[in-house]
Design a protein around this motif. Sequence first.
Motif, mmCIF file in Angstrom:
data_model
loop_
_atom_site.group_PDB
_atom_site.id
_atom_site.type_symbol
_atom_site.label_atom_id
_atom_site.label_comp_id
_atom_site.label_asym_id
_atom_site.label_seq_id
_atom_site.Cartn_x
_atom_site.Cartn_y
_atom_site.Cartn_z
ATOM 1 N N PHE A 51 59.076 -48.850 30.748
ATOM 2 C CA PHE A 51 59.656 -48.785 29.407
ATOM 3 C C PHE A 51 59.020 -49.798 28.448
ATOM 4 O O PHE A 51 59.045 -49.607 27.232
ATOM 5 C CB PHE A 51 61.171 -49.001 29.492
ATOM 6 N N HIS A 52 58.425 -50.866 29.013
ATOM 7 C CA HIS A 52 57.832 -51.889 28.141
ATOM 8 C C HIS A 52 56.728 -51.312 27.252
ATOM 9 O O HIS A 52 56.474 -51.820 26.160
ATOM 10 C CB HIS A 52 57.267 -53.047 28.983
ATOM 11 N N LYS A 53 56.077 -50.224 27.697
ATOM 12 C CA LYS A 53 54.964 -49.676 26.904
ATOM 13 C C LYS A 53 55.437 -49.079 25.583
ATOM 14 O O LYS A 53 54.968 -49.487 24.516
ATOM 15 C CB LYS A 53 54.191 -48.656 27.736
ATOM 16 N N PRO A 54 56.372 -48.106 25.604
ATOM 17 C CA PRO A 54 56.843 -47.599 24.302
ATOM 18 C C PRO A 54 57.586 -48.658 23.502
ATOM 19 O O PRO A 54 57.495 -48.678 22.272
ATOM 20 C CB PRO A 54 57.765 -46.428 24.676
ATOM 21 N N TYR A 55 58.309 -49.560 24.187
ATOM 22 C CA TYR A 55 59.066 -50.594 23.470
ATOM 23 C C TYR A 55 58.101 -51.530 22.724
ATOM 24 O O TYR A 55 58.309 -51.851 21.551
ATOM 25 C CB TYR A 55 59.933 -51.395 24.447
ATOM 26 N N THR A 56 57.032 -51.943 23.404
ATOM 27 C CA THR A 56 56.036 -52.821 22.773
ATOM 28 C C THR A 56 55.379 -52.117 21.592
ATOM 29 O O THR A 56 55.135 -52.730 20.544
ATOM 30 C CB THR A 56 54.965 -53.246 23.795
ATOM 31 N N ALA A 57 55.094 -50.829 21.742
ATOM 32 C CA ALA A 57 54.478 -50.068 20.651
ATOM 33 C C ALA A 57 55.397 -50.021 19.434
ATOM 34 O O ALA A 57 54.946 -50.116 18.294
ATOM 35 C CB ALA A 57 54.143 -48.654 21.124
ATOM 36 N N LEU A 58 56.710 -49.889 19.672
ATOM 37 C CA LEU A 58 57.666 -49.897 18.561
ATOM 38 C C LEU A 58 57.656 -51.241 17.829
ATOM 39 O O LEU A 58 57.603 -51.287 16.600
ATOM 40 C CB LEU A 58 59.083 -49.606 19.076
ATOM 41 N N ILE A 59 57.718 -52.322 18.603
ATOM 42 C CA ILE A 59 57.734 -53.662 17.999
ATOM 43 C C ILE A 59 56.459 -53.896 17.200
ATOM 44 O O ILE A 59 56.482 -54.439 16.094
ATOM 45 C CB ILE A 59 57.901 -54.750 19.082
ATOM 46 N N LYS A 60 55.329 -53.450 17.758
ATOM 47 C CA LYS A 60 54.045 -53.613 17.073
ATOM 48 C C LYS A 60 54.055 -52.903 15.719
ATOM 49 O O LYS A 60 53.400 -53.325 14.773
ATOM 50 C CB LYS A 60 52.929 -53.056 17.960
ATOM 51 N N ASN A 61 54.821 -51.814 15.635
ATOM 52 C CA ASN A 61 54.924 -51.059 14.390
ATOM 53 C C ASN A 61 56.143 -51.457 13.560
ATOM 54 O O ASN A 61 56.596 -50.702 12.699
ATOM 55 C CB ASN A 61 54.945 -49.565 14.688
ATOM 56 N N LYS A 62 56.711 -52.646 13.866
ATOM 57 C CA LYS A 62 57.838 -53.201 13.122
ATOM 58 C C LYS A 62 59.077 -52.305 13.158
ATOM 59 O O LYS A 62 59.815 -52.178 12.173
ATOM 60 C CB LYS A 62 57.446 -53.510 11.669
ATOM 61 N N ILE A 63 59.292 -51.657 14.289
ATOM 62 C CA ILE A 63 60.516 -50.881 14.503
ATOM 63 C C ILE A 63 61.298 -51.582 15.607
ATOM 64 O O ILE A 63 60.876 -51.588 16.767
ATOM 65 C CB ILE A 63 60.210 -49.431 14.914
ATOM 66 N N VAL A 64 62.402 -52.212 15.231
ATOM 67 C CA VAL A 64 63.206 -52.952 16.210
ATOM 68 C C VAL A 64 64.466 -52.148 16.499
ATOM 69 O O VAL A 64 65.320 -51.984 15.619
ATOM 70 C CB VAL A 64 63.581 -54.353 15.679
ATOM 71 N N PRO A 65 64.600 -51.592 17.725
ATOM 72 C CA PRO A 65 65.804 -50.821 18.043
ATOM 73 C C PRO A 65 67.069 -51.660 17.869
ATOM 74 O O PRO A 65 67.101 -52.842 18.215
ATOM 75 C CB PRO A 65 65.598 -50.435 19.517
ATOM 76 N N ILE A 66 68.092 -51.034 17.320
ATOM 77 C CA ILE A 66 69.368 -51.726 17.099
ATOM 78 C C ILE A 66 70.095 -51.902 18.425
ATOM 79 O O ILE A 66 70.813 -52.874 18.644
ATOM 80 C CB ILE A 66 70.239 -50.917 16.108
#
Length: 804
Positions: free
Chosen positions: A396-411
């Motif tokens: 799961f770290h792969k999609p999660y890291t990609a989100l953070i890199k794109n400034k999308i922080v899950p609530i």
Amino acid sequence: MKILKFGGKSLSNGDGINKVVAIITDKVNQGEEIAIVVSARGNATDELEEILKVAATNKDYKLLFEGFKKYQQDEYENVDLSEEFNVLEKLFEGVSLIGDYSNKIKDQVLSKGELLSAKLLTAILIENGINARFADTRELIKTDSKFGDAQPLEQISKKNVINYFKENNGTTVNIITGFIGSNNNNDTTTLGRNGSNYTASLIANYLNAEELQNYTHVDGIYTANPDLVLDAKKIDHLSFNEANEIANFGATILHAKTIIPLLEKNIPLRILNTFNHENKGTLITSNSNKEGIKTLSVLENVSLVNLEGRGLLGKTGVDARIFRVMGDNDISVSIISQGSSERGIGLVVAADKATKAMIELEKEFENDFYSKDVNKITVTDDVSVISIIGQDLSTFHKPYTALIKNKIVPILFNNTVTGKNVSLVVKKSQLNKALNVIHGEIFGVSKKINIAIFGHGLVGGTLINQILESAATIEKRKDIKLNVFAIANSSNVLLNKNGVTPNWKNEIQNNGFSYTIDDVIAYANEHHLENLIAIDNTASATFVENYIPLAESSFDLISSNKVANTLSYSFYKKLRKVLADNQKSYLYETNVGAGLPLIDTIKLLHLSGENITKIKGVFSGTLSYLFNNFSAKDAPFSEILKEAIENGYTEPDPREDLCGNDVGRKLLILARELDLQNEFEEIDIQNLIPEHLREGDVSDFLNKLTEFDPIYAKIKADQKPNHVLRYIGELSGDLQNDKGNLEVKLVSVPSDTALGGLKGSDSFFEIYTESYGDRPIVIQGAGAGSAVTARGVFGDILRLSDKG
């Protein structure tokens, strides 16, 4: 027997219903035994509900009703639909008089959509020579009396269906109404939204059907909603368990209740496209063909209810109280997530139930507010849930890291007990971008890199053409799709979310418009562009001011412009802090040595703890060409300088090269890579231009080049034998302190040394370190030219694209 179910869009006027008739006719002609379950045609259910609401407010509903009737009748004037229209008219009149309606009345109204659909299709098929028969499921499917979401009574419903088909089968094609049933008093009931799918699966179960074919307006189930993710791929095969997860987490193509009747009898479900029925669709069976992530599902129209309180720490029974409140108020919770401390608990509920949930929870926890165990209960609207079906937490770290890199922080996020599905709550405004980022990261599709290029002169223009020429090969070789969505100069910008074409020069001239950096950022946000890179190929000091807003807006930075790294040390540090805070990268390998791997080498040596003691070299390809040729040829300095100008090695005003500031900037960049805090003003730079030629316009300067000749003829003549001239930058001193000694100067060196043997316009660097002693690391290669610099910038793009 096969059960075919057709959705509302499939049965819509024109191409839709014609395709349905063709599919049924074809199957009958091939001798297949089939029964048909239909939804209401077009948007009939929504339209009927809207008319009902308008009638209940005593507003004029008749125009809407006439429009509804006109669509449902369409060109089929010979089909008698008057019975349903008359009943609807009386129901609407009654509701208008009373000003209200019950769920019982609502079910009577909504049922007419399916009845009209089945009657019309039956008539059309009979007209086309098909032995079709209308079947009203109110006589077959018996339910409880929960109007709006009735539950079938299995034994009697099964018996009714089996008996009906014993009497009306063989060559008959039964056209069955989906969605509706009746209770023991014969009052009309409905099975809930998407209930036609449920009807079809019940019929398939009762009749032990060979297969249920669900015809929709898409080719099957996709790895994501293709309306939101253009790169989504069709899934050929799913298991029932996976399909059930997809249904539970919001895939509108499936209804969660549909799966269970099929699973009981192991009846395959095939999702097909009415408008492309040659496609084999998605087959759902009891077996999955492989492990792994299957699809991204989305839940919309939801809200997040948050309970916060330090007093919840270690308290038992909090979840039980929450679920009791939800159960008592008929509020379904799709996701619950909390920290191990229970200091914060988040619940995802339907948006229209969120306020009710908050009010009822406030009542339940009233005493906890007084004791301050609960601080607040709030609702966050405008959220969506993305569920990654088949996601293992170990990756799961792969999609999660990609989100953070794109400034999308899950609530909020949670995973199922099996650890095979992960759900993320994100801001609704970030849904599209988040879906594309996750999809690009976890599925076998090309990772899309969206690039904005500022400056399209020699270097920038060459870079754009290099990207366009190489894009297809890079996508094939590395699964990276380079998409240049913006090209800008100092005044105009060309924007295209799908990527510019090779004709970009004409397009920016004809379609470009004036802009600010905010316009480019807004465009990227509006079109949910992910993996953003901004490239500065200008030489502008003012454009550098845009680096910080770009980094704060999710852009990684690449620059051939040296200015940003040579402004004040305070700006240098501020930019690095912004980059770190936003987890953005800034690459500038071409700042020194064009495309040579110099900065990377120095960074790695420094990071590894290697003590660099000195850096010396020829930093300017222009001045390398000048002094290499002047030293080797028996020609005046002005003649060699004119050659360099004609070959395009110099800036339009050659004094920008000859003054030594460019070399000074490059030397300062390397010094700062070693964490030295030098300022540009502290560099000792030998200006090669005679003082009286430093001012004035360019043309006047170019007419006086011969005035260089006596000065440099004397310098050349005064050298020791077998020596040559080289213009170098040198960083020395105790480089473990805050500052080093930076010098830019013309030197005379033996011709038989590596530096003395330099030819053409090559750059040359010697890196002295404690470990290597007197034997420096030498880096040498092409140091000038737009193609070389552009290729170096291209290398930085690929470095960034490969990250994460």
